[in-house]
Design a protein around this motif. Structure first.
Motif, PDB file in Angstrom:
ATOM      1  N   LEU A  29      -1.819  -7.682  -4.834  1.00 54.33           N
ATOM      2  CA  LEU A  29      -2.328  -8.217  -3.406  1.00 54.33           C
ATOM      3  C   LEU A  29      -1.664  -8.017  -2.571  1.00 54.33           C
ATOM      4  N   GLY A  30      -0.108  -8.029  -3.450  1.00 51.66           N
ATOM      5  CA  GLY A  30       1.392  -7.567  -2.663  1.00 51.66           C
ATOM      6  C   GLY A  30       1.102  -6.581  -2.502  1.00 51.66           C
ATOM      7  N   VAL A  31       1.064  -5.016  -3.122  1.00 47.06           N
ATOM      8  CA  VAL A  31       1.283  -4.425  -2.661  1.00 47.06           C
ATOM      9  C   VAL A  31       0.547  -3.680  -1.450  1.00 47.06           C
ATOM     10  N   MET A  32      -0.024  -4.252  -1.731  1.00 45.96           N
ATOM     11  CA  MET A  32      -1.324  -4.287  -0.244  1.00 45.96           C
ATOM     12  C   MET A  32      -0.918  -4.166   1.847  1.00 45.96           C
ATOM     13  N   ILE A  33      -0.757  -5.808   0.924  1.00 49.51           N
ATOM     14  CA  ILE A  33       0.105  -6.333   1.951  1.00 49.51           C
ATOM     15  C   ILE A  33       1.372  -5.759   2.707  1.00 49.51           C
ATOM     16  N   ALA A  34       2.512  -5.164   1.473  1.00 52.97           N
ATOM     17  CA  ALA A  34       3.757  -4.307   1.834  1.00 52.97           C
ATOM     18  C   ALA A  34       3.164  -3.365   2.306  1.00 52.97           C
ATOM     19  N   ILE A  35       1.993  -2.375   2.159  1.00 54.29           N
ATOM     20  CA  ILE A  35       1.733  -1.040   3.291  1.00 54.29           C
ATOM     21  C   ILE A  35       1.189  -1.313   4.261  1.00 54.29           C
ATOM     22  N   PHE A  36       0.753  -2.028   4.459  1.00 53.73           N
ATOM     23  CA  PHE A  36       0.438  -2.834   5.842  1.00 53.73           C
ATOM     24  C   PHE A  36       1.430  -3.161   6.296  1.00 53.73           C
ATOM     25  N   VAL A  37       2.390  -4.032   6.102  1.00 50.48           N
ATOM     26  CA  VAL A  37       2.959  -4.450   7.270  1.00 50.48           C
ATOM     27  C   VAL A  37       4.327  -3.047   7.259  1.00 50.48           C
ATOM     28  N   VAL A  38       4.864  -2.360   6.703  1.00 51.36           N
ATOM     29  CA  VAL A  38       5.339  -0.904   6.441  1.00 51.36           C
ATOM     30  C   VAL A  38       4.850  -0.442   7.661  1.00 51.36           C
ATOM     31  N   ALA A  39       3.801   0.464   6.769  1.00 51.14           N
ATOM     32  CA  ALA A  39       3.631   1.330   7.907  1.00 51.14           C
ATOM     33  C   ALA A  39       2.975   0.918   8.971  1.00 51.14           C
ATOM     34  N   GLY A  40       1.629  -0.119   9.183  1.00 50.74           N
ATOM     35  CA  GLY A  40       1.767  -0.947  10.515  1.00 50.74           C
ATOM     36  C   GLY A  40       2.829  -1.289  11.534  1.00 50.74           C
ATOM     37  N   GLY A  41       3.706  -1.126  10.286  1.00 50.43           N
ATOM     38  CA  GLY A  41       5.196  -1.850  11.334  1.00 50.43           C
ATOM     39  C   GLY A  41       5.555  -0.231  12.331  1.00 50.43           C
ATOM     40  N   VAL A  42       5.755   0.487  11.598  1.00 51.98           N
ATOM     41  CA  VAL A  42       5.690   2.325  12.026  1.00 51.98           C
ATOM     42  C   VAL A  42       5.445   2.707  12.887  1.00 51.98           C
ATOM     43  N   ALA A  43       3.980   2.288  12.767  1.00 41.43           N
ATOM     44  CA  ALA A  43       2.784   3.222  13.731  1.00 41.43           C
ATOM     45  C   ALA A  43       3.007   2.584  15.035  1.00 41.43           C
ATOM     46  N   ALA A  44       2.988   0.945  15.190  1.00 37.34           N
ATOM     47  CA  ALA A  44       3.645   0.387  16.584  1.00 37.34           C
ATOM     48  C   ALA A  44       5.242   1.237  16.913  1.00 37.34           C
ATOM     49  N   ARG A  45       6.043   1.166  15.951  1.00 41.02           N
ATOM     50  CA  ARG A  45       7.217   1.233  16.260  1.00 41.02           C
ATOM     51  C   ARG A  45       6.933   2.811  17.188  1.00 41.02           C
ATOM     52  N   VAL A  46       6.686   4.254  16.543  1.00 41.98           N
ATOM     53  CA  VAL A  46       6.757   5.189  16.552  1.00 41.98           C
ATOM     54  C   VAL A  46       5.358   6.195  17.703  1.00 41.98           C
ATOM     55  N   PHE A  47       4.535   4.990  18.077  1.00 39.51           N
ATOM     56  CA  PHE A  47       3.541   4.990  18.450  1.00 39.51           C
ATOM     57  C   PHE A  47       3.721   6.096  20.086  1.00 39.51           C
ATOM     58  N   ARG A  48       3.216   6.867  20.265  1.00 42.08           N
ATOM     59  CA  ARG A  48       3.278   8.072  21.284  1.00 42.08           C
ATOM     60  C   ARG A  48       2.240   8.181  22.392  1.00 42.08           C
ATOM     61  N   TRP A  49       2.649   8.061  23.574  1.00 43.10           N
ATOM     62  CA  TRP A  49       0.927   8.063  25.009  1.00 43.10           C
ATOM     63  C   TRP A  49       0.913   9.518  24.880  1.00 43.10           C
TER      64      TRP A  49
END
Length: 240
Positions: free
Chosen positions: A220-240
């Motif tokens: 369960l912790g691995v899935m949470i970590a993937i969400f936090v890391v990949a989701g955070g990077v996606a919001a940060r590098v998002f290109r319009w």
């Protein structure tokens, strides 16, 4: 709140109306369930095939929506300059990504629900032994896989490229993680490789919850970590 709800509803309708998205998220998994259960042979250990197949295919549906359909939709919007228009509105990247995630996860919910209904009515599927655990595992799996899909969609310029990349990520995961082939029938080396994929924790946790086995906190912790890391990077590098 009303605005994002309307966006989610519109995106869900568009996804369901798209013939390819609707077929592969709703009809194709049901067809696969029928094909895989024609023999009805129990798995090694005596587990009925349907009790393993439905949880496995629920991850297939979620992964398809998260890794293929979702990034392709975002990339198509970028390609058609829809995102450029949205940039002039108060919508933030987090709001847009959240609305897209919610719409495509609702599509996955529809596909998963259809699988469960077919399994219960047509093949004698056993009810989940740990319903809250299955719901938690499914949600964390959806969050982690869709975060990867959002990251792809946040960067890729065009819909076709996003589809190719999404499929290139999706299919190896499906075959190695146990979402298509039961882990009980895999070789040890294949299971070891599959354990390294982001889809494997979702398959393991959902199957454990369905069977009533204790779910690993590490999984369960691995899935949470993937969400936090990949989701955070996606919001940060998002290109319009």
């Amino acid at each position: 709140m009303k605005g994002i709800t309307q966006v989610i509803a519109v995106e869900l309708r568009l996804a369901v109306r798209d013939p390819m998205s609707a077929f592969f998220a709703l009809a194709f998994p049901a067809l696969m369930l029928w094909v895989k259960l024609r023999t009805g042979r129990p798995l090694p250990g005596g587990l009925p095939a349907v009790d393993a197949t439905v949880p496995m295919l629920s991850v297939f549906v979620t992964g398809l929506a998260a890794l293929v359909i979702l990034p392709a939709t975002l990339a198509q919007y970028r390609e058609r300059r829809v995102l450029k228009r949205l940039r002039a509105t108060p919508a933030s990247p987090a709001m847009l990504l959240g609305a897209q995630w919610a719409a495509h996860m609702l599509l996955a919910v529809l596909g998963t629900t259809l699988l469960i209904v077919i399994g219960l009515v047509g093949y004698g599927l056993s009810a989940p032994a740990n319903v809250p655990g299955v719901l938690l595992a499914w949600t964390l799996g959806a969050l982690s896989l869709s975060a990867i899909g959002l990251l792809i969609g946040a960067l890729v310029p065009g819909g076709r490229t996003a589809t190719v990349i999404g499929l290139s990520v999706f299919f190896p995961m499906v075959f190695l993680s146990g979402a298509m082939i039961p882990r009980e029938t895999m070789s040890g080396s294949m299971r070891a490789i599959g354990d390294l994929t982001p889809m494997a924790p979702a398959v393991e946790a959902i199957r454990d919850g369905w069977a009533g086995n204790a779910m690993s906190p590490v999984t369960l912790g691995v899935m949470i970590a993937i969400f936090v890391v990949a989701g955070g990077v996606a919001a940060r590098v998002f290109r319009w």
